[in-house]
Design an enzyme around this catalytic site. Structure first.
Site, PDB file in Angstrom:
ATOM      1  N   HIS A 278       0.848  -1.202   0.000  1.00 26.71           N
ATOM      2  CA  HIS A 278       0.000   0.000   0.000  1.00 26.71           C
ATOM      3  C   HIS A 278       0.883   1.252   0.000  1.00 26.71           C
ATOM      4  O   HIS A 278       1.070   1.882  -1.039  1.00 26.71           O
ATOM      5  CB  HIS A 278      -0.924  -0.065   1.205  1.00 26.71           C
ATOM      6  N   HIS A 317      -1.731  -0.813 -11.793  1.00 27.73           N
ATOM      7  CA  HIS A 317      -2.602  -0.399 -10.688  1.00 27.73           C
ATOM      8  C   HIS A 317      -3.865  -1.239 -10.746  1.00 27.73           C
ATOM      9  O   HIS A 317      -4.341  -1.555 -11.831  1.00 27.73           O
ATOM     10  CB  HIS A 317      -2.966   1.097 -10.827  1.00 27.73           C
ATOM     11  N   ASP A 373       3.399   6.148  -7.604  1.00 24.89           N
ATOM     12  CA  ASP A 373       4.654   5.888  -6.909  1.00 24.89           C
ATOM     13  C   ASP A 373       5.883   5.930  -7.814  1.00 24.89           C
ATOM     14  O   ASP A 373       7.009   5.891  -7.321  1.00 24.89           O
ATOM     15  CB  ASP A 373       4.602   4.508  -6.240  1.00 24.89           C
TER      16      ASP A 373
END
Ligand code: ACO
Length: 439
Positions: A278, A317, A373
């Site tokens: 996460h 994702h 990210d």
């Protein structure tokens, strides 16, 4: 026109007909917002005392746990909106505190409302001196996220009236405190880990500027944040403010549904964010870029990924099957940050990886695009945040979303204590034999 209006126009019913082949009975279930109610299935029984049919969905792959008006995501189109406003516009035109107000209250604040909100959050940035003693008790190399989770939980013991969660005034006070104190606890955790004295909040600075001051202030009488880095951090908080029902938000809602105080629920949400699947992926991106090391090794790395020998971290994702809109914003921010800090040498490798991956059949076919990210770790590192602090930074921004979702859950008449069902596959009843008789 949505699916429901299209059906009505065509004279079709918004229902789902199911035949239970065990009994031959037919059931017609209403479809609302493209969703059926799982409890409607329970009328399907073979015997009158059966529990009725359930749905099995171990990772909530196709189960809505709530109705929400906070965040909208269309993963196929790469859309993210808070309360209807596109993330791109919020990142360009608003401050984090404006966005926190929006996410929690539903509307953007007026100038007067924002001043009041900012004053209220700012007056709650200080923590009780005993929190420092608690922080001092951690080992010198304790992970800052572990310290953050624990001290957020500890706040509940300092504010016992926060358990009155049905009192809107108490909820509001807890919201100010959690948004205001999260950066203080985060910075204290960092300062403890490097053995430096804690820096008290400077309430003349902005939300992000004060955080930078508490992190990096040394002997100077007043810390002056670099405006580019201050704004970048503020935008990164905006980008992380909410992301509908992800793992940590689900923890906030699930734990909060027991009617525990919000500090305990926010600690649970922070703990969920601590996990590498996460809040920890940007750290994995940096490790990957270090491992690749040079541009010449990129083709071999991509070949290995395509052969299943590893993943291209920061790509793909669960929801976005298109460019993550947050990644596009972060990529633009990176250029501005590197003008101030100097270029992070890993950027060249990241850009080349992206260029190759976006043209490669393997990634195109699987709809793998850079996620939030992919570039955020490079920026954080250039701003001198250690890798261990990355999930803590994420938590500061996400606190706004957790609190919005918590309040929405508490004020939703349909919500009760979250209590999933299970499919029991263990043995049937059996009798206990005495220890002396067990072989
Ligand atoms: N690199 C290479 N291949 C990948 C990647 C990747 N980053 N991500 C997915 N794939 C491949 C899978 O191997 C699979 O291939 P297959 O069909 O040949 O078996 C296919 O793409 C589908 O992938 P799934 O794992 O089914 O996708 P899922 O939705 O379950 O996973 C996830 C999404 C976990 C984000 C995944 O893409 C991943 O591990 N990415 C790298 C880690 C990462 O960047 N995480 C951050 C997410 S953003 C956030 O949490 C804030």
């Amino acid at each position: 026109m949505d699916a429901s209006s299209q059906n009505a126009a065509a004279g079709r019913r918004d229902t789902l007909t199911i035949v239970d082949n065990r009994t031959g009975k037919q059931y017609e279930l209403p479809i609302e917002h493209e969703t059926i109610r799982a409890t409607d299935l329970r009328q399907m029984k073979v015997n009158p005392d059966d529990f009725g049919v359930m749905t099995y969905d171990p990772a909530f792959m196709a189960t809505a746990s709530c109705r929400s008006t906070i965040t909208f995501i269309d993963g196929d189109k790469g859309i993210l909106r808070y309360r209807g406003y596109p993330i791109e516009q919020l990142a360009e035109k608003c401050s984090f505190l404006e966005v926190a107000y929006l996410v929690i209250k539903g509307e953007l604040p007026t100038k007067t409302q924002l001043e009041e909100w900012t004053r209220n959050v700012t007056t709650h940035t200080f923590v009780h001196e005993n929190i420092k003693k608690l922080m001092d008790g951690f080992h010198h190399d304790a992970h800052p996220m572990g310290m953050f989770v624990s001290t957020i939980a500890a706040l509940s013991t300092f504010y016992p009236t926060a358990k009155r969660i049905s009192d809107p005034a108490e909820r509001t006070l807890s919201i100010y405190r959690l948004i205001g104190k999260a950066p203080t606890l985060a910075a204290f955790a960092y300062r403890h880990s490097i053995g430096f004295p804690y820096v008290h909040p400077d309430n003349e600075l902005s939300f992000a500027g004060n955080f930078l001051s508490m992190m990096f202030k040394l002997a100077e009488p007043k810390y002056k944040p670099n405006p580019v880095l201050e704004r970048t951090l503020d935008v990164l908080f905006i980008l992380h403010a909410d992301h509908e029902q992800n793992c940590s938000t689900n923890a906030m809602r699930g734990v909060g549904s027991s009617q525990v105080d919000p500090y305990s629920a926010a600690a649970a949400a922070s703990a969920a964010l601590y996990g590498p699947l996460h809040g920890g992926a940007n750290e994995a991106v940096l490790r990957m870029l270090d491992e690749i090391g040079t541009m010449e090794r990129i083709p071999n790395f991509i070949k290995d990924v395509k052969e299943g020998k590893g993943k291209l971290m920061g790509f793909g994702h669960r929801v976005y099957k298109n460019y993550d809109p947050r990644a596009s914003i972060i990529k633009k921010l990176a250029d501005q940050v590197f003008e101030v800090t100097g270029r992070n040498p890993k950027l060249e490798i990241a850009l080349e990886l992206e260029r190759i991956a976006l043209q490669d059949e393997y990634f195109i076919k699987r709809k793998l695009y850079p996620n939030v990210d992919f570039y955020s770790g490079l920026i954080y590192q250039a701003m001198r945040f250690p890798v261990d602090m990355f999930p803590v930074l994420f938590a500061i921004g996400r606190m706004a979303g957790w609190l919005a979702q918590w309040q929405e859950m508490l004020t939703d008449a349909e919500q009760k204590i979250a209590r999933p069902r299970q499919v029991y596959l263990g043995t049937g009843k059996r009798d206990v034999t005495l220890l002396s008789q067990r072989g």
